[in-house]
Structures are given as structure tokens and as C-alpha cells.
Write an enzyme that holds these catalytic residues in place. Structure first.
Site, PDB file in Angstrom:
ATOM      1  N   CYS A 165       0.601  -1.167   0.037  1.00 61.07           N
ATOM      2  CA  CYS A 165      -0.186  -0.152   0.137  1.00 61.07           C
ATOM      3  C   CYS A 165       0.796   1.180  -0.060  1.00 61.07           C
ATOM      4  O   CYS A 165       1.807   1.213   0.744  1.00 61.07           O
ATOM      5  CB  CYS A 165      -0.846  -0.173   1.258  1.00 61.07           C
ATOM      6  N   CYS A 202       0.438   5.033   6.979  1.00 60.98           N
ATOM      7  CA  CYS A 202      -0.407   4.805   8.146  1.00 60.98           C
ATOM      8  C   CYS A 202       0.866   4.246   9.458  1.00 60.98           C
ATOM      9  O   CYS A 202       1.358   3.180   8.803  1.00 60.98           O
ATOM     10  CB  CYS A 202      -1.371   3.839   8.154  1.00 60.98           C
ATOM     11  N   CYS A 238       0.634   0.501  10.538  1.00 63.01           N
ATOM     12  CA  CYS A 238       0.316  -0.457   9.428  1.00 63.01           C
ATOM     13  C   CYS A 238       1.332  -1.509   8.802  1.00 63.01           C
ATOM     14  O   CYS A 238       2.379  -0.872   7.972  1.00 63.01           O
ATOM     15  CB  CYS A 238      -0.663   0.048   8.409  1.00 63.01           C
ATOM     16  N   CYS A 297     -16.048  -9.676   5.997  1.00 62.78           N
ATOM     17  CA  CYS A 297     -15.509  -8.438   5.464  1.00 62.78           C
ATOM     18  C   CYS A 297     -14.311  -8.708   4.619  1.00 62.78           C
ATOM     19  O   CYS A 297     -13.590  -9.396   5.077  1.00 62.78           O
ATOM     20  CB  CYS A 297     -15.279  -7.604   6.725  1.00 62.78           C
ATOM     21  N   CYS A 351     -19.282  -7.048   3.999  1.00 63.52           N
ATOM     22  CA  CYS A 351     -18.718  -5.726   4.061  1.00 63.52           C
ATOM     23  C   CYS A 351     -17.481  -5.661   3.245  1.00 63.52           C
ATOM     24  O   CYS A 351     -16.740  -6.670   3.177  1.00 63.52           O
ATOM     25  CB  CYS A 351     -18.312  -5.506   5.644  1.00 63.52           C
ATOM     26  N   CYS A 383     -19.519   1.437   8.947  1.00 59.42           N
ATOM     27  CA  CYS A 383     -18.793   0.777   9.918  1.00 59.42           C
ATOM     28  C   CYS A 383     -17.435   1.516  10.144  1.00 59.42           C
ATOM     29  O   CYS A 383     -16.615   1.690   9.165  1.00 59.42           O
ATOM     30  CB  CYS A 383     -17.961  -0.721   9.507  1.00 59.42           C
ATOM     31  N   ARG A 411     -17.877  -2.786  18.472  1.00 54.60           N
ATOM     32  CA  ARG A 411     -17.032  -4.038  18.096  1.00 54.60           C
ATOM     33  C   ARG A 411     -15.705  -4.315  18.646  1.00 54.60           C
ATOM     34  O   ARG A 411     -15.098  -3.163  18.500  1.00 54.60           O
ATOM     35  CB  ARG A 411     -16.802  -4.056  16.415  1.00 54.60           C
TER      36      ARG A 411
END
Length: 332
Positions: free
Chosen positions: A55, A59, A62, A99, A131, A191, A263
Site C-alpha cells: 500500500c 499509516c 500498518c 468483510c 462488508c 462501519c 466491536r
């Protein structure tokens, strides 16, 4: 204690709730949870990384960011048959929401997106709530996902607007809110939650909860994640999140958003059954099940089944809110 659902919370009100002595806060949250939800039900969700690593985002937490050396191997988009096989296993193990996550900065209108739309359609036809979390979306892309049968879209705020620039520089907080708006306009449920343990202050946590609770509509699902520090990322040396901080976040979220699925997400592997039980008591009514959350460890289905049995919990059925609405329309 406030009991109606509202989206006009002031920052001072959120701070006052967050700062309530913990046992009183948990009692208030549990009382509201009982009023708005079946406290014996927990939504069981499974998260699969359908495209891993590489990616372009930065972040700081991550392991899938291309710029960090975390040992995560870049993998192309999975084949549809593999994804459907995994979804079937998750369903057989008790999951009702599936998801699919792709390590993309944003969705691009290409063959990979067309393949994801096919996956969404086929998982939806299995009777599971489907999702996706694919990065930033345009309004048109959100509509295409909705037309394919997407039930929910995950796009977390991660932290407060004030702390955001310390964690991510490759997109803005406004970009995140814009994607949420596109999802909402397409008629897909939202979400959206965050992560604690990113080096933020209590004020940052309060600000993030305030942002979530004052969106035009509350997210239908709010994941509360504890940072899992990954070697090779800028946050690899951050301290483990204290369980009491998780309980306080979950209880505050429950008071602010009484009807939302809250969650208990990343970080459960470090929590005992007793600690997770405290989170359920404080208002958590959703978990991720399965051995991995994208690339980080997670308790197994067997461990969760044993915990559910001990605590007297049961999985929430798929599409429950829609079924209740239809029943009320027919019988009302």
C-alpha cells in the site's frame, strides 16, 4: 442518564461521560445496552485480506504499507473461488458478516474492482452480510458496491482530527469523512471506529468519539481497536493498551451511540476471557472471529466458541435489523 439516541453531543458532554468513574460508567453503559440491544447476542464477523501489502499510504501502525519493512509479502488480489471458500468456512463456523479488505489507498475503476464487485455479489447470495474496506471511494463506486449487494463499508477515522497528522500524512481527515458520506448516500451501512494506543491523549480519544457520535447518523458499527505494535512500523515500540482503557472507550461509545454495534476488534489476543467479558458488559456486542485480522493474529473460532459457551453468548443472526423492520411493517 441520557437515554434517547442523539447526534448533537457537545464535546463537554462527551468528556463528562468519558471521565465518569469507571464502574459507574460501565453500569450506565450496561443499562443502555440492555435497553437497546439483546445483551446475549454478539455479532460474529470475519475479516479476510483479499489483497495484501504494497500500500502507498504511510499509516504509522500498518504492516501493509510498502515503505515499511515488516515481513509482509505483497500478494495480488485473491481469486474469487478462494474468497468464497473462506467465506463458507467462516459461515460454517458461525460468522454472519464477512468483510473483505484490500490494501489500496483508494478504489480504482479497473478489472480488480470489477472482480471485487463479483465477490460482493456472491458472498451476499450466501446469506451473509458482506462488508468491504478498500480505501477511499467515490460516490459512483459506492453506488456500484451497493448495487452488487454490499451491506457495510468499513472506513475508520483511526484517531482524532488533531492527532491524525502524526499517524498519516498521505490523506486527510476530510478525505475519510468524504468517503463515509459517499457510503451513506449509496444506502450502505457505515462501519467506522478507531484505534487506541497510537500515542494519542485522552483528549484525542474524546475528540474521536465526539466526531463519530455527531455524524449525521451514527455508524451502524463502531470498531474499537487496540494497537498491535508491528516490528518495522514507526509505532513498533508503543506500549500495550491497558484493558481499562478499552473498557472505558467501549462504555463511552455505548452511552453515546446506544443502538450501534460496538466491536471489540484488534487486540483481543492479549486479553483474557475475563477482560473480554468486562468489555461485553460495558457494551461491546460484536467481534472479529478467525485466526487473523488482515495480517495480525486473532483468537481462533474454537477459542471464541468456548468463551461464548462460558459467558452464555450467542451469535447474532445476519440481517437482523432488516428482518425486524420487515416484521414490524407486516404486523404493524
Amino acid at each position: 442518564m441520557q437515554t434517547e439516541i442523539r447526534t448533537n453531543w457537545t464535546l463537554e458532554e462527551v468528556k463528562s461521560i468519558y471521565d465518569t468513574p469507571l464502574l459507574e460508567l460501565v453500569f450506565n453503559a450496561a443499562t443502555l445496552h440492555r435497553k437497546y440491544n439483546d445483551t446475549a447476542e454478539v455479532q460474529v464477523c470475519t475479516l479476510l485480506s483479499i489483497k495484501t501489502g504494497g500500500c502507498s499510504e504511510d499509516c504509522a501502525y500498518c504492516p501493509q504499507a510498502a515503505r515499511y519493512n515488516t515481513g509482509v509479502n505483497v500478494q495480488a488480489l485473491m481469486k474469487k473461488e478462494e474468497v468464497l471458500s473462506y467465506a463458507q468456512k467462516a459461515k460454517d463456523a458461525g460468522s454472519t458478516r464477512f468483510c473483505m479488505g484490500a490494501a489500496w489507498r483508494e478504489v480504482r475503476d479497473n478489472r480488480d474492482f470489477d472482480r471485487v464487485l463479483e465477490m460482493v455479489k456472491d458472498v451476499n447470495e450466501m446469506g451473509m452480510e458482506v462488508c468491504c474496506t478498500l480505501g477511499m471511494l467515490t460516490e459512483e463506486q459506492a453506488k456500484k458496491l451497493a448495487d452488487a449487494g454490499l451491506y457495510a463499508y468499513n472506513h475508520n477515522l483511526d484517531t482524532s482530527k488533531e492527532h491524525y497528522g502524526e499517524i498519516i500524512t498521505t490523506r486527510t481527515y476530510e478525505d475519510r469523512l468524504e468517503t463515509l458520506d459517499h457510503v451513506r448516500k449509496a444506502g450502505v451501512t457505515v462501519c467506522c471506529g478507531g484505534i487506541i494506543g497510537l500515542g494519542e491523549t485522552h483528549e484525542d480519544r474524546i475528540n474521536m468519539l465526539h466526531t463519530l457520535a455527531t455524524l449525521p447518523e451514527h455508524p451502524e458499527s463502531v470498531p474499537i481497536n487496540a494497537l498491535v505494535p508491528i516490528a518495522g512500523t514507526p509505532l513498533e515500540h508503543n506500549h500495550k493498551v491497558d484493558v481499562w482503557d478499552m473498557v472505558r472507550m467501549i462504555a463511552t461509545a455505548r452511552v453515546l451511540m446506544p443502538a450501534t454495534m460496538v466491536r471489540l476488534s484488534a487486540g483481543r489476543t492479549d486479553m483474557s476471557t475475563a477482560e473480554q467479558a468486562l468489555c461485553f458488559m460495558a457494551g461491546a456486542n460484536s467481534i472479529f472471529a478467525g485466526d487473523k485480522l488482515l495480517t495480525t493474529p486473532n483468537p481462533s473460532f474454537e477459542e471464541d466458541n468456548a468463551m461464548f459457551s462460558l459467558l452464555g453468548l450467542k451469535p447474532r443472526e445476519a440481517f437482523k435489523a432488516e428482518k425486524q423492520y420487515l416484521s414490524e411493517m407486516v404486523n404493524g
